[in-house]
Design a protein around this motif. Structure first.
Motif, PDB file in Angstrom:
ATOM      1  N   GLY A  48       0.799  -1.209   0.000  1.00 25.29           N
ATOM      2  CA  GLY A  48       0.000   0.000   0.000  1.00 25.29           C
ATOM      3  C   GLY A  48       0.835   1.264   0.000  1.00 25.29           C
ATOM      4  O   GLY A  48       0.514   2.244  -0.677  1.00 25.29           O
ATOM      5  N   THR A  49       1.926   1.249   0.774  1.00 31.48           N
ATOM      6  CA  THR A  49       2.791   2.432   0.812  1.00 31.48           C
ATOM      7  C   THR A  49       3.553   2.598  -0.504  1.00 31.48           C
ATOM      8  O   THR A  49       3.855   3.723  -0.909  1.00 31.48           O
ATOM      9  N   LEU A  50       3.865   1.495  -1.166  1.00 27.99           N
ATOM     10  CA  LEU A  50       4.541   1.578  -2.462  1.00 27.99           C
ATOM     11  C   LEU A  50       3.571   1.895  -3.602  1.00 27.99           C
ATOM     12  O   LEU A  50       3.977   2.434  -4.633  1.00 27.99           O
ATOM     13  N   GLY A  51       2.292   1.548  -3.413  1.00 32.92           N
ATOM     14  CA  GLY A  51       1.322   1.669  -4.496  1.00 32.92           C
ATOM     15  C   GLY A  51       1.159   3.080  -5.023  1.00 32.92           C
ATOM     16  O   GLY A  51       1.152   3.311  -6.237  1.00 32.92           O
ATOM     17  N   GLY A  52       1.021   4.067  -4.110  1.00 36.20           N
ATOM     18  CA  GLY A  52       0.864   5.447  -4.555  1.00 36.20           C
ATOM     19  C   GLY A  52       2.068   5.938  -5.327  1.00 36.20           C
ATOM     20  O   GLY A  52       1.944   6.641  -6.340  1.00 36.20           O
ATOM     21  N   ARG A  53       3.267   5.563  -4.867  1.00 34.86           N
ATOM     22  CA  ARG A  53       4.496   5.965  -5.561  1.00 34.86           C
ATOM     23  C   ARG A  53       4.571   5.300  -6.938  1.00 34.86           C
ATOM     24  O   ARG A  53       5.007   5.915  -7.918  1.00 34.86           O
ATOM     25  N   ALA A  54       4.165   4.031  -6.989  1.00 34.47           N
ATOM     26  CA  ALA A  54       4.214   3.311  -8.268  1.00 34.47           C
ATOM     27  C   ALA A  54       3.260   3.931  -9.280  1.00 34.47           C
ATOM     28  O   ALA A  54       3.605   4.102 -10.454  1.00 34.47           O
ATOM     29  N   VAL A  55       2.051   4.302  -8.832  1.00 36.14           N
ATOM     30  CA  VAL A  55       1.098   4.949  -9.735  1.00 36.14           C
ATOM     31  C   VAL A  55       1.658   6.279 -10.226  1.00 36.14           C
ATOM     32  O   VAL A  55       1.567   6.620 -11.412  1.00 36.14           O
ATOM     33  N   GLY A  56       2.249   7.052  -9.314  1.00 38.71           N
ATOM     34  CA  GLY A  56       2.798   8.342  -9.691  1.00 38.71           C
ATOM     35  C   GLY A  56       3.936   8.234 -10.684  1.00 38.71           C
ATOM     36  O   GLY A  56       4.075   9.060 -11.590  1.00 38.71           O
ATOM     37  N   ARG A  57       4.770   7.217 -10.542  1.00 43.61           N
ATOM     38  CA  ARG A  57       5.940   7.091 -11.419  1.00 43.61           C
ATOM     39  C   ARG A  57       5.636   6.331 -12.694  1.00 43.61           C
ATOM     40  O   ARG A  57       6.122   6.697 -13.777  1.00 43.61           O
TER      41      ARG A  57
END
Length: 494
Positions: free
Chosen positions: A346-355
């Motif tokens: 979950g913490t990686l998910g937002g960063r992955a979507v952004g990048r």
């Protein structure tokens, strides 16, 4: 703080704006920070969502104890879970629209008050009838709080890095809540009483009700829409019938009248709902929204993510208890690593979507989850296989949360604030139906294999679980790839 107005965007044929990866990465996550008030709003809303997620699973390991304490027959025990699921899944879309009409903050607070009161009623129940009333009220409160809370979340954080981060944390806590619920339910039942699985909600609800009115800013459309009564009746009735049919499938099989009747009625009502919405002056769900690829395939990815992961927990519970001989408490503790994986995902998910964009995040998450699930097909009857289970569920939890965060961002992007209650209602309904569908579907697959073998012992259970795991892995891989294909270019939400 909102995303700077110079954020680049792309516009689809319908005029909706979708943020591109270039626009997101032009303002990296580290450069966009939440205000203190936003952090407090986030904490309150995430606390409510986490509490609801815990409610889904906290009674699962305690059901036999609850049944024995209140005099439920073995055949009727499943109604403790079904009563909650029917109300939660059946009324979510309706309440998502009601939130747009009466105000999301008002519905959120009202739902939290009902949830706290229903939890006290359930903890004090002295008969099956009172407990089932409490569970229905908990389900209705969940159907109100979840879409209203998500709509408040998405309108508090504009499209871009902050919303992606908030939705990532929301997804992580929602998924972790299912695991924590299983562990907490076992602990409370073993150390105190099953009643504390209800009582524990009351102080959390009270705290949220005390803080939220002065912290959360209400949001609703400038022009209050009218409620589409025919649409509300058909869609609510349709989902109630579908969820009931699916729960009956797990109990009586897929070809019995008790299963086929509700399923066919549910399909007929949903077809009628589509017809009603095309003609309604103020539709509950505008058909143009249902035609958006972001809504269709975002929610499809979310449905598959919840169907596969929640049912996998059920399959592994069978394996741990029926094959390895674990107790309910140790079974719940074994899922702790899954919870850790979901928090990380979950913490990686937002960063992955952004990048990398929504599409790439969904496809990558689905591929990781499918590979980890496939590894579980190697499980055997020796206790040493627990290490494979722990490793695979940890990795699979990360993949599942990447897929869920991608789904939430996709399904709620490119729509105005006036329709966020509807979008989050659709997304929440997808989540509720997925959670409800997964277990009966995978249970029927495992049971069919055991019936074919004529073996309900440890080896038969292992064989049934293995076949269902293979289907589970194939389903999540196919679903994520299809969503990736139809969502189009990475980062767009047409």
């Amino acid at each position: 703080m909102s995303v700077p107005s110079t954020t680049a965007s792309s516009t689809d044929a319908e005029g909706a704006t979708a943020t591109t990866p270039a626009a997101v990465t032009a303002f990296p996550q580290s450069g966009v920070r939440m205000t203190g008030r936003q952090k407090l709003v986030l904490a309150l809303l995430l606390g409510a969502q986490f509490m609801i997620a815990v409610d889904f699973s906290i009674l699962n390991v305690a059901l036999p104890t609850v049944g024995a304490g209140l005099g439920f027959s073995l055949a009727n025990l499943q109604w403790i879970a079904t009563a909650f699921a029917l109300a939660a899944a059946g009324f979510t879309l309706l309440f998502g629209r009601v939130a747009d009409i009466v105000g999301r903050k008002r519905l959120f607070l009202g739902g939290m008050a009902v949830l706290g009161a229903a939890s006290l009623l359930g903890g004090l129940a002295t008969s099956p009838e009172v407990l089932l009333v409490a569970r229905v009220l908990q389900g209705l409160a969940t159907a109100a709080v979840t879409p209203a809370g998500l709509a408040l979340l998405t309108t508090a954080f504009k499209e871009g890095p902050l919303r992606e981060r908030a939705l990532g944390l929301n997804g992580a806590l929602m998924s972790a809540g299912f695991t924590v619920g299983a562990i907490l339910g076992g602990l409370l039942t073993d150390l105190f009483s099953w009643r504390w699985a209800f009582f524990i909600n009351a102080p959390v609800a009270l705290l949220i009700l005390a803080l939220a009115p002065s912290v959360i800013t209400d949001s609703r459309p400038t022009v209050r829409p009218k409620l589409d009564i025919p649409g509300a009746v058909t869609v609510t009735g349709g989902f109630l019938a579908l969820v009931f049919g699916l729960t009956q499938a797990g109990e009586t099989g897929w070809t019995t009248p008790a299963t086929l009747g509700p399923l066919l009625a549910g399909v007929a009502l949903l077809v009628a709902f589509w017809s009603v919405e095309k003609r309604a002056a103020t539709p509950l769900v505008p058909v143009r929204i249902l035609k958006r690829r972001s809504v269709i395939w975002g929610n499809t990815a979310g449905l598959i993510a919840f169907v596969t992961e929640t049912s996998l927990v059920f399959l592994l519970t069978l394996y741990l208890q029926e094959v390895l001989g674990y107790t309910p408490l140790t079974t719940g503790l074994a899922f702790g690593v899954l919870g850790i994986g979901t928090v990380i995902g979950g913490t990686l998910g937002g960063r992955a979507v952004g990048r990398y964009g929504n599409r790439a995040t969904i496809v990558t998450g689905g591929a990781v989850q499918a590979a980890a699930t496939l590894a579980l097909a190697a499980l055997g009857t020796s206790g040493a296989w627990i290490w494979l289970l722990l490793a695979a569920t940890f990795v699979g939890g990360i993949g599942n949360m990447l897929m869920i965060v991608g789904f939430m961002v996709t399904a709620t992007s490119g729509l105005p604030d006036a329709e966020q209650g509807l979008a989050t209602g659709l997304a929440t309904m997808t989540q509720q139906v997925g959670i409800t569908m997964g277990i009966p579907v995978m249970s029927a697959i495992a049971a069919a294999r055991m019936t074919a073998l004529g073996d309900t012992g440890p080896h038969g259970v292992l064989s049934g679980v293995t076949v269902a795991i293979l289907v589970n892995s194939a389903l999540v891989l196919a679903g994520s790839l299809l969503a990736g294909v139809f969502l189009g270019r990475a980062g767009r939400t047409p």
